[in-house]
Write a protein that holds these residues in place. Structure first.
Motif, PDB file in Angstrom:
ATOM      1  N   PRO A  23      12.994 -92.472 -27.613  1.00 10.25           N
ATOM      2  CA  PRO A  23      12.697 -90.933 -27.817  1.00 10.25           C
ATOM      3  C   PRO A  23      13.623 -90.341 -28.839  1.00 10.25           C
ATOM      4  CG  PRO A  23      12.914 -91.836 -25.418  1.00 10.25           C
ATOM      5  CD  PRO A  23      13.439 -92.843 -26.412  1.00 10.25           C
ATOM      6  N   ARG A  24      13.185 -89.293 -29.381  1.00 12.54           N
ATOM      7  CA  ARG A  24      13.972 -88.676 -30.488  1.00 12.54           C
ATOM      8  C   ARG A  24      15.003 -87.829 -29.830  1.00 12.54           C
ATOM      9  NH1 ARG A  24      10.921 -85.287 -35.074  1.00 12.54           N
ATOM     10  NH2 ARG A  24      10.238 -87.529 -35.473  1.00 12.54           N
ATOM     11  N   ASP A  25      14.860 -87.524 -28.579  1.00 11.11           N
ATOM     12  CA  ASP A  25      16.015 -86.629 -28.147  1.00 11.11           C
ATOM     13  C   ASP A  25      17.226 -87.515 -27.674  1.00 11.11           C
ATOM     14  OD1 ASP A  25      14.786 -87.867 -25.895  1.00 11.11           O
ATOM     15  OD2 ASP A  25      14.534 -85.939 -24.844  1.00 11.11           O
ATOM     16  N   GLN A  26      17.085 -88.902 -27.683  1.00 13.11           N
ATOM     17  CA  GLN A  26      18.011 -90.040 -27.163  1.00 13.11           C
ATOM     18  C   GLN A  26      18.694 -90.423 -28.656  1.00 13.11           C
ATOM     19  OE1 GLN A  26      16.615 -92.823 -24.341  1.00 13.11           O
ATOM     20  NE2 GLN A  26      15.672 -91.186 -23.015  1.00 13.11           N
ATOM     21  N   GLN A  27      18.467 -90.147 -29.804  1.00 10.79           N
ATOM     22  CA  GLN A  27      18.579 -90.880 -30.749  1.00 10.79           C
ATOM     23  C   GLN A  27      20.133 -90.306 -31.381  1.00 10.79           C
ATOM     24  OE1 GLN A  27      15.646 -90.738 -33.921  1.00 10.79           O
ATOM     25  NE2 GLN A  27      14.055 -91.475 -32.435  1.00 10.79           N
ATOM     26  N   ASP A  28      20.331 -89.180 -31.185  1.00  9.92           N
ATOM     27  CA  ASP A  28      21.912 -88.691 -31.490  1.00  9.92           C
ATOM     28  C   ASP A  28      22.806 -89.292 -30.560  1.00  9.92           C
ATOM     29  OD1 ASP A  28      20.908 -87.193 -33.493  1.00  9.92           O
ATOM     30  OD2 ASP A  28      20.875 -85.296 -32.570  1.00  9.92           O
ATOM     31  N   ASP A  74      10.300 -93.325 -33.441  1.00 10.31           N
ATOM     32  CA  ASP A  74      10.399 -92.187 -32.461  1.00 10.31           C
ATOM     33  C   ASP A  74       9.564 -93.017 -31.140  1.00 10.31           C
ATOM     34  OD1 ASP A  74      11.859 -90.429 -33.907  1.00 10.31           O
ATOM     35  OD2 ASP A  74      10.170 -89.484 -34.518  1.00 10.31           O
ATOM     36  N   SER A  80       4.388 -95.992 -28.088  1.00 13.57           N
ATOM     37  CA  SER A  80       5.647 -96.449 -28.586  1.00 13.57           C
ATOM     38  C   SER A  80       5.683 -97.826 -29.261  1.00 13.57           C
ATOM     39  CB  SER A  80       6.705 -96.623 -27.273  1.00 13.57           C
ATOM     40  OG  SER A  80       7.147 -95.087 -26.907  1.00 13.57           O
ATOM     41  N   ASN A 130       4.233 -96.920 -32.731  1.00 16.77           N
ATOM     42  CA  ASN A 130       5.108 -96.346 -33.401  1.00 16.77           C
ATOM     43  C   ASN A 130       5.807 -97.389 -34.255  1.00 16.77           C
ATOM     44  OD1 ASN A 130       3.874 -93.777 -32.815  1.00 16.77           O
ATOM     45  ND2 ASN A 130       5.593 -93.025 -31.724  1.00 16.77           N
TER      46      ASN A 130
END
Length: 226
Positions: free
Chosen positions: A53-58, A77, A85, A88
């Motif tokens: 998920p994009r919000d977990q990548q950092d 993503d 998923s 993608n």
């Protein structure tokens, strides 16, 4: 070239943790790193695609720096469903590419390279290859009573497919009956093969699974039997 799509979109709700389960430490190392390392151990040339998920990548990048994790992966993503998923991840594979792609749960870190190899080899012979293990408990249908467990198998990952098969299967619209990648691809496959999975290839979703995983690692139980 062969590929691996590692799907890691869990939120850790059943684990009772604020940290997504794929990032929890198993014997001092994040679960997801152990999973990726096993695929790299199988093949230094494997193109590994990590779906997050994009919000977990950092946070993932922070963990990579903290644990000096330098295994090369490409990141796609995560979607709202596993189907999206994986789709993608598949989109990062060039249109002209041929070979085999394996799809694996990011929270199954205890598989052996022997199992990975057998799944990829199986998809070179057939169009898809799925690891399964026998059911050991008695099974009871909620309406029909006890059913013969010898008729059933538990399905694991990695599930491996010819790239051409996956492309065709993932052009169809999403359906709620898609419970794994085999259920997406099998209707389009002319043939499929099945290999013996591994009892230690557990999916870590609950605190009990963490305890079992620690015991497996401590006792070296996730080693191929010679």
């Amino acid at each position: 070239m062969d590929y691996a799509i590692i799907v890691a979109g869990g939120k850790g709700l059943r684990m009772g943790s604020d940290i997504p389960k794929q990032f929890l430490l198993l014997d001092g190392r994040p679960i997801l790193m152990r999973t990726i390392e096993r695929f790299r151990e199988y093949s230094p040339s494997l193109d590994i695609i990590l779906v997050l998920p994009r919000d977990q990548q950092d946070y993932w990048h922070e963990l990579c720096r903290k644990y000096s994790f330098d295994v090369k992966v490409r990141i796609a993503d995560g979607g709202d469903t596993r189907y999206q998923s994986v789709k993608n991840g598949l989109s990062l594979i060039g249109e002209a590419e041929r070979g085999v792609v394996g799809v694996h749960d990011g929270v199954r870190p205890l598989l052996t390279t022997d199992l990975i190899g057998r799944c990829y080899d199986g998809a070179r012979v057939a169009q898809m290859c799925i690891p399964v293990i026998p059911v050991t408990d008695t099974l009871r249908h909620k309406d029909k009573g006890t059913v013969p467990r010898s008729d059933y198998r538990l399905v694991q990952t990695p599930q491996c497919f010819r790239i051409s098969l996956m492309r065709k299967a993932y052009e169809q619209p999403y359906c709620e009956s898609f419970t794994d990648d085999a259920s997406v691809c099998e209707p389009f496959a002319e043939n499929a093969s099945f290999v013996d999975g591994e009892p230690t290839n557990i999916k870590i979703t609950r605190p009990f699974d963490m305890a079992v995983g620690e015991a497996i690692l401590k006792n070296g139980l996730n080693k191929p039997i010679c």
